[in-house]
Write an enzyme that holds these catalytic residues in place. Structure first.
Site, PDB file in Angstrom:
ATOM      1  N   LYS A  76      16.541  38.499  13.202  1.00  0.00           N
ATOM      2  CA  LYS A  76      17.226  39.472  14.064  1.00  0.00           C
ATOM      3  C   LYS A  76      16.275  40.592  14.420  1.00  0.00           C
ATOM      4  O   LYS A  76      15.266  40.825  13.740  1.00  0.00           O
ATOM      5  CB  LYS A  76      18.454  40.059  13.368  1.00  0.00           C
ATOM      6  CG  LYS A  76      18.221  40.734  11.999  1.00  0.00           C
ATOM      7  CD  LYS A  76      17.760  42.177  12.012  1.00  0.00           C
ATOM      8  CE  LYS A  76      17.552  42.745  10.621  1.00  0.00           C
ATOM      9  NZ  LYS A  76      16.796  43.977  10.558  1.00  0.00           N
ATOM     10  N   ASP A 129      22.361  43.267   5.580  1.00  0.00           N
ATOM     11  CA  ASP A 129      22.154  42.482   6.810  1.00  0.00           C
ATOM     12  C   ASP A 129      22.772  41.083   6.727  1.00  0.00           C
ATOM     13  O   ASP A 129      22.855  40.385   7.744  1.00  0.00           O
ATOM     14  CB  ASP A 129      20.650  42.292   7.073  1.00  0.00           C
ATOM     15  CG  ASP A 129      19.963  43.577   7.502  1.00  0.00           C
ATOM     16  OD1 ASP A 129      20.668  44.524   7.891  1.00  0.00           O
ATOM     17  OD2 ASP A 129      18.716  43.621   7.446  1.00  0.00           O
TER      18      ASP A 129
END
Ligand code: C5P
Length: 291
Positions: free
Chosen positions: A11, A136
């Site tokens: 990401k 995350d």
């Protein structure tokens, strides 16, 4: 089913804004997660018991230090099931780069084990489990491509986003400690407001959709940039030199040190690569796109 191959994507944080420091030591934040095409591969194969991790990359943590091992143990504890797994990891995401590689591996292992052992655990429950492993992890478990993360980053709200963005990633030879970077962050006296930050992030996202990356990058900023540059002063020089090439505003992902430039097309990104190559002495560059 005895085996399964699961891609484990990285990401970028297109924005990361800190709202306050919490009593539990974490920072309350709002971030814009964006899944990218750079990915590791997990090959899962059933075994009698336990988790056996196979990876040739020298810097992938071993034993309980590896988030995948902790994910396996946590899943077994909360949802007991028979059997174990061998995980063959092909590592491509830089380690400690702010690209979420370790979190992604743990998240995709949870998703993979759920399928391999037909555990039928809901996505929501898997995301809650992921939140115990790292801030995350829930984003990756969610399967979203573009999402706002709130709280520690674990509270996920997927956003509609129809554009494919292209990125040039500038990796550093060494990673940065997330904990260290956060610990150097000084909470400003005037904290940004939740509604103000949310509005800016949504405007930034919409600006990309409206093909206006200059405007988008003005709305989308990363509050950890200063602290990461305090830990690694050379990062500031690289970021300023890259911004000075007028190819767009150079940004940092997560707690760094990976820097990136954003483009609306592959062509524009490749054109930028030529300019960067001419300027020389930049860290290695990777071309990726939205996933
Ligand atoms: O959640 P995760 O394990 O990825 O966080 C690593 C470290 O980063 C935490 O121990 C904490 O020091 C810092 N952190 C933080 N605020 C967040 C996320 C992470 O202070 N929202």
């Amino acid at each position: 089913m005895r085996s399964l191959t699961v891609p484990s994507s990285a990401k970028l944080n297109l924005a990361l804004r800190i709202l306050s420091k919490r009593r539990d030591g974490y920072h309350e934040l709002i971030t814009l997660f964006h899944r990218i095409s750079l990915q590791d591969t997990l090959r899962l194969q059933k075994r009698k018991e336990g988790i056996h991790l196979v990876c040739t990359h020298p810097r992938v943590p071993k034993g309980k230090k590896n988030l995948m091992v902790r994910a396996f143990d946590l899943l077994k504890k909360k949802y007991p099931f028979e059997g174990g797994v061998t995980v063959r990891l092909t590592k491509r995401i830089p380690i400690g780069g702010g690209l979420g590689g370790g979190s992604s591996n743990a998240a995709h292992l949870l998703v993979g084990l759920n399928r391999l052992f037909k555990l039928r655990i809901s996505r929501k429950r898997l995301m809650d489990l992921g939140a115990e492993l790292g801030s995350d992890v829930p984003f990756f478990v969610s399967g979203a491509s573009h999402a706002i993360g709130r709280g520690r980053g674990e509270d996920i709200q997927p956003l509609r986003f129809r554009r494919r963005l292209w990125f040039l990633l500038f990796r550093s030879p060494r990673g940065l400690s997330t904990r260290k970077v956060y610990s150097l962050f000084r909470v400003p006296r005037r904290l940004p407001s939740l509604t103000g930050v949310l509005r800016e992030i949504k405007m930034g996202s919409a600006s990309f959709e409206n093909r206006n990356p200059e405007q988008a990058t003005r709305y989308l900023t990363n509050d950890l940039t200063g602290s990461a540059e305090q830990v690694r002063p050379s990062l500031k020089k690289t970021r300023e030199r890259l911004s000075g090439l007028h190819l767009g505003i150079c940004q940092m992902s997560g707690s760094g040190p990976t820097l990136y430039l954003t483009f609306l097309s592959r062509r524009a990104a490749l054109k930028a690569v030529r300019v960067i190559r001419k300027a020389r002495s930049f860290p290695s560059v990777i071309l990726v796109h939205s996933k």
